[in-house]
Scaffold this active site. Sequence first.
Site, PDB file in Angstrom:
ATOM      1  N   ALA A 182       6.993  38.371  60.898  1.00  0.00           N
ATOM      2  CA  ALA A 182       6.510  39.613  60.302  1.00  0.00           C
ATOM      3  C   ALA A 182       5.044  39.527  59.893  1.00  0.00           C
ATOM      4  CB  ALA A 182       7.366  39.973  59.087  1.00  0.00           C
ATOM      5  N   THR A 183       4.576  38.344  59.522  1.00  0.00           N
ATOM      6  CA  THR A 183       3.167  38.215  59.134  1.00  0.00           C
ATOM      7  C   THR A 183       2.253  38.587  60.294  1.00  0.00           C
ATOM      8  OG1 THR A 183       3.599  36.534  57.451  1.00  0.00           O
ATOM      9  CG2 THR A 183       1.384  36.609  58.361  1.00  0.00           C
ATOM     10  N   ASN A 221       9.941  41.954  47.999  1.00  0.00           N
ATOM     11  CA  ASN A 221      10.509  40.618  48.176  1.00  0.00           C
ATOM     12  C   ASN A 221      10.734  39.874  46.872  1.00  0.00           C
ATOM     13  OD1 ASN A 221       7.511  40.571  48.266  1.00  0.00           O
ATOM     14  ND2 ASN A 221       7.798  38.354  48.349  1.00  0.00           N
ATOM     15  N   GLN A 255      12.498  42.841  54.096  1.00  0.00           N
ATOM     16  CA  GLN A 255      13.646  42.698  53.203  1.00  0.00           C
ATOM     17  C   GLN A 255      14.632  43.854  53.326  1.00  0.00           C
ATOM     18  OE1 GLN A 255      14.151  39.997  51.371  1.00  0.00           O
ATOM     19  NE2 GLN A 255      12.149  39.031  51.626  1.00  0.00           N
ATOM     20  N   SER A 281      11.466  40.815  60.461  1.00  0.00           N
ATOM     21  CA  SER A 281      11.570  39.385  60.705  1.00  0.00           C
ATOM     22  C   SER A 281      13.021  38.995  60.932  1.00  0.00           C
ATOM     23  CB  SER A 281      11.003  38.603  59.512  1.00  0.00           C
ATOM     24  OG  SER A 281      11.117  37.218  59.709  1.00  0.00           O
ATOM     25  N   HIS A 324      14.531  35.927  60.487  1.00  0.00           N
ATOM     26  CA  HIS A 324      15.184  34.963  59.597  1.00  0.00           C
ATOM     27  C   HIS A 324      15.588  35.547  58.246  1.00  0.00           C
ATOM     28  CE1 HIS A 324      12.002  33.623  56.633  1.00  0.00           C
ATOM     29  NE2 HIS A 324      11.223  34.205  57.524  1.00  0.00           N
ATOM     30  N   THR A 338       3.889  33.256  75.987  1.00  0.00           N
ATOM     31  CA  THR A 338       5.234  33.207  76.566  1.00  0.00           C
ATOM     32  C   THR A 338       6.288  33.431  75.495  1.00  0.00           C
ATOM     33  OG1 THR A 338       4.470  31.645  78.237  1.00  0.00           O
ATOM     34  CG2 THR A 338       6.850  31.778  77.881  1.00  0.00           C
ATOM     35  N   CYS A 343       6.325  32.457  49.547  1.00  0.00           N
ATOM     36  CA  CYS A 343       5.002  32.396  50.166  1.00  0.00           C
ATOM     37  C   CYS A 343       3.927  31.996  49.175  1.00  0.00           C
ATOM     38  CB  CYS A 343       4.653  33.758  50.754  1.00  0.00           C
ATOM     39  SG  CYS A 343       5.875  34.342  51.948  1.00  0.00           S
TER      40      CYS A 343
END
Length: 366
Positions: free
Chosen positions: A71-72, A149, A177, A194, A196, A232, A314
């Site tokens: 996501a960043t 978050n 989130q 994201s 994860h 890739t 983070c």
Amino acid sequence: MTDPIYLDYQATTPMAPEAAAAMRHWIDAGYWNPHSSHKGGREAAAAVEVARDQVAALLPEHGRVIFTSGATEAINMALIGAMRRSGRKKLVNIATEHAAVRDTAFWLEREGYKLTLLPVDGKGLVDLDAARAAIDGETAIVAAMAVNNEIGVIQPLDELAAMARQAGALFMSDAVQGYGRVPLARDADMIAISAHKIHGPKGIGALWLRDGVEIAPLIHGGGQEQGLRSGTLSPALCAGFGVAARLADERAEQDAAHVAALWDEARDLFADWTVNGSTEHRYRGNLNIRREGIDVARLMSDVRGVLFSAGSACASGSGRPSHVLAALGLGDAAIKSSIRLGFGRYTTGQELEIAADLINRATEAQ
């Protein structure tokens, strides 16, 4: 040795077994490059497109999904890429945004763009009057998180998106989130997500772009991902993300009911603590609480049997106090006495009860 109880779902979520299983073929045998034209490459490319459709199913219609490293990257691509294509110079976002939005916005400001940070009230909700005043004909992008978050607060996305649209600006939402958990902005132009955070693998995310929205690429090369992101793609990561998204869709009601029950139990177990942020406009898998006089660093050291957080993963090593809690009007002492508990699909009520007992007993002993 008993495994510690995991209560840090905002930092990352446990991998869904189904997502891990979907990845194994592409790790062990399906090593082909999805951008190759031979049979193996075509099979890998087909797996990527299946995953793209699965991820897109939880997003608004009439848009496209661009896979990224997370996501960043998606947020940087959205904000910087859209700014470079816009004839306008102003960015408006909420003071409590994630560092990926916040620090990108500050970088843009140093590059000569204008930045307005919208204040929030004591519950963490954006000041809509300030938003109306700030979002004008100079505004290129309005950015707002779906779910915070740190404190789990859900912002009024539809209202902010409507203001952006009326001003002719783009609306970008960090939905990391919220994706798969809460309704997203119907009129968003860009959405970052994201894998994860929804029980998928780390190392992959996506940017959703509404049809007709054009941005400048940040990464140049072969132009593999729709001309916007060169490099890739990993079929394994894409497959894991896709299955995680499919499960989030299939289990949406079940997961929501489970999280709501855990929230009610947690509120009872931590009745002596004060909740940070709105309890009404909130994703209930996030419980950010404080208790006067506690030393959180010592608490985390004493309670080795529970994995929880003092704030955003983070920023945990930065030494900076939480800008989110500061924006709520909390002082240093209150910020330093706050913890964040995150729970979800694989958390049990028994785990929550044991964790609360360990944390509360350690708190009383301080």
